[in-house]
Design a protein around this motif. Structure first.
Motif, PDB file in Angstrom:
ATOM      1  N   PRO A  48       7.118 -12.007   7.629  1.00 16.57           N
ATOM      2  CA  PRO A  48       6.462 -10.766   8.003  1.00 16.57           C
ATOM      3  C   PRO A  48       6.300  -9.744   6.708  1.00 16.57           C
ATOM      4  CG  PRO A  48       8.621 -10.355   8.608  1.00 16.57           C
ATOM      5  CD  PRO A  48       8.459 -11.659   8.022  1.00 16.57           C
ATOM      6  N   HIS A  49       4.759  -9.410   6.444  1.00 22.28           N
ATOM      7  CA  HIS A  49       4.533  -8.358   5.529  1.00 22.28           C
ATOM      8  C   HIS A  49       3.650  -7.552   6.196  1.00 22.28           C
ATOM      9  CE1 HIS A  49       2.851  -8.026   1.345  1.00 22.28           C
ATOM     10  NE2 HIS A  49       1.824  -7.505   2.051  1.00 22.28           N
ATOM     11  N   PHE A  50       3.899  -6.086   6.057  1.00 21.75           N
ATOM     12  CA  PHE A  50       3.363  -5.010   6.709  1.00 21.75           C
ATOM     13  C   PHE A  50       2.110  -4.367   5.833  1.00 21.75           C
ATOM     14  CE2 PHE A  50       6.735  -5.734   9.562  1.00 21.75           C
ATOM     15  CZ  PHE A  50       6.148  -5.415  10.738  1.00 21.75           C
ATOM     16  N   VAL A  51       1.164  -4.049   6.262  1.00 23.51           N
ATOM     17  CA  VAL A  51       0.057  -3.134   5.726  1.00 23.51           C
ATOM     18  C   VAL A  51      -0.055  -1.916   6.339  1.00 23.51           C
ATOM     19  CG1 VAL A  51      -0.872  -5.045   4.732  1.00 23.51           C
ATOM     20  CG2 VAL A  51      -1.787  -4.233   6.940  1.00 23.51           C
ATOM     21  N   GLY A  68       0.820  -1.320  -0.143  1.00 21.84           N
ATOM     22  CA  GLY A  68      -0.188  -0.050  -0.021  1.00 21.84           C
ATOM     23  C   GLY A  68       0.803   1.194  -0.131  1.00 21.84           C
ATOM     24  N   ILE A  69       2.097   1.179  -0.395  1.00 21.81           N
ATOM     25  CA  ILE A  69       2.973   2.342  -0.402  1.00 21.81           C
ATOM     26  C   ILE A  69       2.951   2.931  -1.818  1.00 21.81           C
ATOM     27  CG2 ILE A  69       5.173   3.421   0.022  1.00 21.81           C
ATOM     28  CD1 ILE A  69       5.674   1.646   2.312  1.00 21.81           C
ATOM     29  N   THR A  70       2.770   4.151  -2.183  1.00 21.90           N
ATOM     30  CA  THR A  70       3.028   4.827  -3.614  1.00 21.90           C
ATOM     31  C   THR A  70       3.918   5.939  -3.348  1.00 21.90           C
ATOM     32  OG1 THR A  70       0.989   6.406  -3.078  1.00 21.90           O
ATOM     33  CG2 THR A  70       0.825   3.880  -4.306  1.00 21.90           C
ATOM     34  N   ALA A  71       3.662   6.731  -2.475  1.00 17.03           N
ATOM     35  CA  ALA A  71       4.666   8.090  -2.489  1.00 17.03           C
ATOM     36  C   ALA A  71       4.172   8.863  -1.150  1.00 17.03           C
ATOM     37  CB  ALA A  71       4.558   8.922  -3.447  1.00 17.03           C
ATOM     38  N   GLY A  72       4.965   9.670  -0.831  1.00 17.85           N
ATOM     39  CA  GLY A  72       4.681  10.104   0.400  1.00 17.85           C
ATOM     40  C   GLY A  72       4.804   9.670   1.842  1.00 17.85           C
ATOM     41  N   PRO A  73       4.315  10.378   2.854  1.00 20.00           N
ATOM     42  CA  PRO A  73       4.444   9.744   4.249  1.00 20.00           C
ATOM     43  C   PRO A  73       3.470   8.602   4.368  1.00 20.00           C
ATOM     44  CG  PRO A  73       3.620  11.951   4.368  1.00 20.00           C
ATOM     45  CD  PRO A  73       3.838  11.746   2.948  1.00 20.00           C
ATOM     46  N   VAL A  74       3.899   7.689   5.252  1.00 19.67           N
ATOM     47  CA  VAL A  74       3.016   6.590   5.597  1.00 19.67           C
ATOM     48  C   VAL A  74       2.697   6.407   7.025  1.00 19.67           C
ATOM     49  CG1 VAL A  74       3.077   3.907   5.308  1.00 19.67           C
ATOM     50  CG2 VAL A  74       4.050   5.254   3.655  1.00 19.67           C
ATOM     51  N   GLY A  75       1.384   6.101   7.152  1.00 20.92           N
ATOM     52  CA  GLY A  75       1.100   5.867   8.673  1.00 20.92           C
ATOM     53  C   GLY A  75       1.777   4.686   9.308  1.00 20.92           C
ATOM     54  N   PRO A  76       0.967   4.458  10.583  1.00 24.74           N
ATOM     55  CA  PRO A  76       1.434   3.362  11.280  1.00 24.74           C
ATOM     56  C   PRO A  76       1.365   1.908  10.362  1.00 24.74           C
ATOM     57  CG  PRO A  76      -0.211   4.500  12.511  1.00 24.74           C
ATOM     58  CD  PRO A  76      -0.202   5.136  11.162  1.00 24.74           C
ATOM     59  N   LEU A  77       2.003   1.027  10.634  1.00 27.37           N
ATOM     60  CA  LEU A  77       2.150  -0.441  10.177  1.00 27.37           C
ATOM     61  C   LEU A  77       1.559  -1.224  11.044  1.00 27.37           C
ATOM     62  CD1 LEU A  77       5.351  -0.262   8.199  1.00 27.37           C
ATOM     63  CD2 LEU A  77       3.076   0.438   7.317  1.00 27.37           C
ATOM     64  N   ARG A  78       0.917  -2.556  10.336  1.00 25.62           N
ATOM     65  CA  ARG A  78       0.473  -3.653  11.187  1.00 25.62           C
ATOM     66  C   ARG A  78       1.094  -4.725  10.449  1.00 25.62           C
ATOM     67  NH1 ARG A  78      -0.779  -5.473  15.650  1.00 25.62           N
ATOM     68  NH2 ARG A  78      -2.752  -6.198  16.429  1.00 25.62           N
ATOM     69  N   VAL A  79       1.471  -5.848  11.087  1.00 27.55           N
ATOM     70  CA  VAL A  79       2.034  -6.901  10.370  1.00 27.55           C
ATOM     71  C   VAL A  79       0.770  -7.870   9.937  1.00 27.55           C
ATOM     72  CG1 VAL A  79       2.449  -8.488  12.399  1.00 27.55           C
ATOM     73  CG2 VAL A  79       3.907  -8.677  10.412  1.00 27.55           C
ATOM     74  N   ARG A  80       1.348  -8.745   8.938  1.00 29.64           N
ATOM     75  CA  ARG A  80       0.324  -9.829   8.402  1.00 29.64           C
ATOM     76  C   ARG A  80       1.481 -10.960   8.149  1.00 29.64           C
ATOM     77  NH1 ARG A  80      -2.823  -8.647   3.339  1.00 29.64           N
ATOM     78  NH2 ARG A  80      -3.797  -7.300   4.651  1.00 29.64           N
ATOM     79  N   LEU A  81       1.200 -12.121   8.534  1.00 31.64           N
ATOM     80  CA  LEU A  81       2.227 -12.976   8.145  1.00 31.64           C
ATOM     81  C   LEU A  81       1.729 -13.792   7.175  1.00 31.64           C
ATOM     82  CD1 LEU A  81       3.096 -14.487  11.725  1.00 31.64           C
ATOM     83  CD2 LEU A  81       4.587 -13.087  10.390  1.00 31.64           C
ATOM     84  N   LEU A  82       2.671 -13.930   5.939  1.00 29.60           N
ATOM     85  CA  LEU A  82       2.421 -14.780   4.837  1.00 29.60           C
ATOM     86  C   LEU A  82       3.299 -15.865   4.909  1.00 29.60           C
ATOM     87  CD1 LEU A  82       2.174 -11.864   2.197  1.00 29.60           C
ATOM     88  CD2 LEU A  82       0.481 -12.973   3.485  1.00 29.60           C
ATOM     89  N   ARG A  83       2.815 -16.997   4.150  1.00 25.64           N
ATOM     90  CA  ARG A  83       3.464 -18.126   4.066  1.00 25.64           C
ATOM     91  C   ARG A  83       4.293 -18.335   2.706  1.00 25.64           C
ATOM     92  NH1 ARG A  83       1.203 -22.724   7.581  1.00 25.64           N
ATOM     93  NH2 ARG A  83       2.253 -21.337   8.925  1.00 25.64           N
ATOM     94  N   ASP A  84       5.413 -18.703   2.730  1.00 25.95           N
ATOM     95  CA  ASP A  84       6.129 -18.889   1.412  1.00 25.95           C
ATOM     96  C   ASP A  84       5.779 -20.431   0.855  1.00 25.95           C
ATOM     97  OD1 ASP A  84       7.716 -20.674   2.647  1.00 25.95           O
ATOM     98  OD2 ASP A  84       9.506 -19.338   2.702  1.00 25.95           O
TER      99      ASP A  84
END
Length: 104
Positions: free
Chosen positions: A97-100, A74-90
Motif C-alpha cells: 500500500p502507498h497512499f496519496v 504528497g506530505i510536506t508539513a501541516g495537516p493532511v486531508g483524506p488519503l486514498r490507497v494506490r497499490l504499487l508492485r515491488d
C-alpha cells in the motif's frame, strides 16, 4: 484486502496472524474501500537540504478501523486531508500500500 476474524468478525491489519480481540486464528481476507487518515507520520528529508521531502512513512487508520503502516505521497508539513490507497508492485512482484492525499 485486510483480515477478518471468523470467530468474532473483528477487522484486523493485513499482516495479522491472530485476532487481537479473541485470539482466533481463523482469518479470512476481505476487501476495503482504500481510504484512511493519518494517525502518526514521519517525513524523511534530504539531510543536505538540497531537495524537499523524500518520502513519508505513516500509520494510517483505514475507514474500516484497522491501522496499517504505509508510504504516503504528497506530505510536506501541516495537516493532511483524506488519503486514498494506490497499490504499487515491488521488484519481487508483491503489492504494497502507498497512499496519496485526495480531495474530501
Amino acid at each position: 484486502m485486510i483480515r477478518r476474524c471468523e470467530c468474532c468478525a473483528a477487522l484486523l491489519g493485513c499482516r495479522a496472524a491472530a485476532c487481537s480481540c479473541c485470539g482466533g486464528r481463523e482469518l479470512s481476507r476481505v476487501p476495503v474501500c482504500g481510504r484512511g487518515a493519518i494517525v502518526a507520520c514521519t517525513v524523511v528529508t534530504d539531510p543536505s537540504g538540497l531537495t524537499g521531502p523524500l518520502c513519508a512513512i505513516a500509520i494510517v487508520e483505514l475507514d474500516e478501523g484497522p491501522w496499517i503502516y504505509a508510504w504516503v505521497e504528497g506530505i510536506t508539513a501541516g495537516p493532511v486531508g483524506p488519503l486514498r490507497v494506490r497499490l504499487l508492485r515491488d521488484d519481487r512482484g508483491a503489492d504494497y500500500p502507498h497512499f496519496v492525499c485526495c480531495a474530501a
